[in-house]
Design a protein around this motif. Structure first.
Motif, PDB file in Angstrom:
ATOM      1  N   SER A  84      -9.171  -7.472  10.371  1.00  0.00           N
ATOM      2  CA  SER A  84      -9.293  -6.659  11.428  1.00  0.00           C
ATOM      3  C   SER A  84      -7.404  -7.105  11.957  1.00  0.00           C
ATOM      4  O   SER A  84      -7.905  -7.841  12.614  1.00  0.00           O
ATOM      5  CB  SER A  84      -9.738  -6.723  12.033  1.00  0.00           C
ATOM      6  N   ASN A 124      -0.351   0.079  14.414  1.00  0.00           N
ATOM      7  CA  ASN A 124      -1.270   0.315  13.083  1.00  0.00           C
ATOM      8  C   ASN A 124      -2.045  -0.878  13.648  1.00  0.00           C
ATOM      9  O   ASN A 124      -2.393  -2.157  14.101  1.00  0.00           O
ATOM     10  CB  ASN A 124       0.059   0.003  12.146  1.00  0.00           C
ATOM     11  N   GLU A 167      -6.647  -5.530   1.899  1.00  0.00           N
ATOM     12  CA  GLU A 167      -5.465  -5.859   1.668  1.00  0.00           C
ATOM     13  C   GLU A 167      -4.337  -4.977   1.915  1.00  0.00           C
ATOM     14  O   GLU A 167      -3.776  -3.985   1.472  1.00  0.00           O
ATOM     15  CB  GLU A 167      -5.125  -6.560   0.905  1.00  0.00           C
ATOM     16  N   TYR A 168      -3.538  -4.943   3.346  1.00  0.00           N
ATOM     17  CA  TYR A 168      -2.406  -3.900   2.980  1.00  0.00           C
ATOM     18  C   TYR A 168      -1.049  -5.104   3.334  1.00  0.00           C
ATOM     19  O   TYR A 168      -0.998  -5.977   3.783  1.00  0.00           O
ATOM     20  CB  TYR A 168      -2.505  -3.610   4.275  1.00  0.00           C
ATOM     21  N   THR A 177      -2.697   4.566  13.124  1.00  0.00           N
ATOM     22  CA  THR A 177      -1.459   4.411  13.811  1.00  0.00           C
ATOM     23  C   THR A 177      -1.183   5.954  14.532  1.00  0.00           C
ATOM     24  O   THR A 177      -1.837   6.679  14.357  1.00  0.00           O
ATOM     25  CB  THR A 177      -0.272   5.778  12.020  1.00  0.00           C
ATOM     26  N   VAL A 187      -0.891  -0.198   0.647  1.00  0.00           N
ATOM     27  CA  VAL A 187      -2.495  -1.133   0.850  1.00  0.00           C
ATOM     28  C   VAL A 187      -2.716  -1.205  -0.661  1.00  0.00           C
ATOM     29  O   VAL A 187      -0.961  -1.292  -2.226  1.00  0.00           O
ATOM     30  CB  VAL A 187      -3.776   0.153   1.003  1.00  0.00           C
ATOM     31  N   LEU A 234      -6.836   2.716   8.070  1.00  0.00           N
ATOM     32  CA  LEU A 234      -5.083   2.264   8.788  1.00  0.00           C
ATOM     33  C   LEU A 234      -5.769   2.940   9.767  1.00  0.00           C
ATOM     34  O   LEU A 234      -4.849   4.335  10.135  1.00  0.00           O
ATOM     35  CB  LEU A 234      -4.496   2.418   7.849  1.00  0.00           C
ATOM     36  N   ILE A 267      -5.181  -2.313  10.965  1.00  0.00           N
ATOM     37  CA  ILE A 267      -6.136  -2.361   9.554  1.00  0.00           C
ATOM     38  C   ILE A 267      -7.129  -2.653  10.028  1.00  0.00           C
ATOM     39  O   ILE A 267      -7.745  -4.151  11.035  1.00  0.00           O
ATOM     40  CB  ILE A 267      -4.907  -3.315   8.814  1.00  0.00           C
ATOM     41  N   ALA A 271       3.758  -0.106   5.122  1.00  0.00           N
ATOM     42  CA  ALA A 271       2.329  -0.431   5.089  1.00  0.00           C
ATOM     43  C   ALA A 271       2.243   0.043   3.782  1.00  0.00           C
ATOM     44  O   ALA A 271       1.665   1.488   3.809  1.00  0.00           O
ATOM     45  CB  ALA A 271       1.659  -0.379   6.537  1.00  0.00           C
TER      46      ALA A 271
END
Length: 139
Positions: free
Chosen positions: A106, A81, A91-92, A130, A121, A128, A83, A119
Motif C-alpha cells: 500500500s 496516486n 504490483e505496479y 488517482t 499494472v 489505483l 496503490i 503507472a
C-alpha cells in the motif's frame, strides 16, 4: 469558494461540511484519458462533478506481464496516486522522472507538476486511486 481554498484548509471544518460534494463514481474507459489505453483487467470509475480530478481504477486478476497502457506524460498541477493491494497482492510499475519503482505494498505517491510519469499494472488485484489537483473538467 475555490478548490484552492478547500485544499489549503482556508475555510473552517463547519463550512466544509455545509458545502460538501457527493458524486457518483461513474464507469469511464481508460482510453477517455490522454496517454492511456484500455486494458481488460482494469475498470475505471470517474467522479464526474467532483471539485478535483478523481479516478478509481479497480484491477482484477492482472497476470504477470508488462502492460504499457499508460505512456509517460506530465501535468501542470500536482497528482496523487494511491496503490491499494487486495489480500492477494498488487504490483505496479511506476516511472517517475528518471526513476522506476516496482510498488507492491500500500503506497502513496506525490507527483509534482511537470514531472514525467506513468503507472502500469504488472500483476495482481486491488485499486489505483488517482487525484489530480485541478478542476475536474477533464475525464
Amino acid at each position: 469558494m475555490t478548490t484552492r481554498h478547500l485544499l489549503a484548509g482556508a475555510i473552517s471544518a463547519e463550512e466544509r461540511l455545509d458545502e460538501g460534494v457527493v458524486c457518483a463514481n461513474v464507469p469511464s474507459p481508460l482510453s477517455a484519458v490522454a496517454f492511456h489505453q484500455d486494458v481488460d483487467c482494469i475498470r475505471r470509475f470517474f467522479a464526474a462533478g467532483f471539485p478535483v480530478h478523481l479516478a478509481v481504477h479497480r484491477v482484477d486478476g492482472a497476470e504477470a506481464a508488462r502492460r504499457d497502457y499508460t505512456e509517460l506524460h506530465t501535468h501542470d498541477v500536482p497528482e496523487i496516486n494511491l496503490i491499494l493491494p487486495d489480500l492477494t497482492g498488487l504490483e505496479y510499475r511506476l516511472e517517475l522522472g528518471s526513476s522506476v519503482h516496482h510498488l507492491t505494498e500500500s503506497t502513496s505517491v506525490w507527483i509534482p507538476p511537470g514531472v514525467p510519469h506513468s503507472a502500469n499494472v504488472v500483476c495482481g488485484s486491488g485499486y489505483l486511486v488517482t487525484v489530480r489537483l485541478d478542476h475536474a473538467g477533464a475525464r
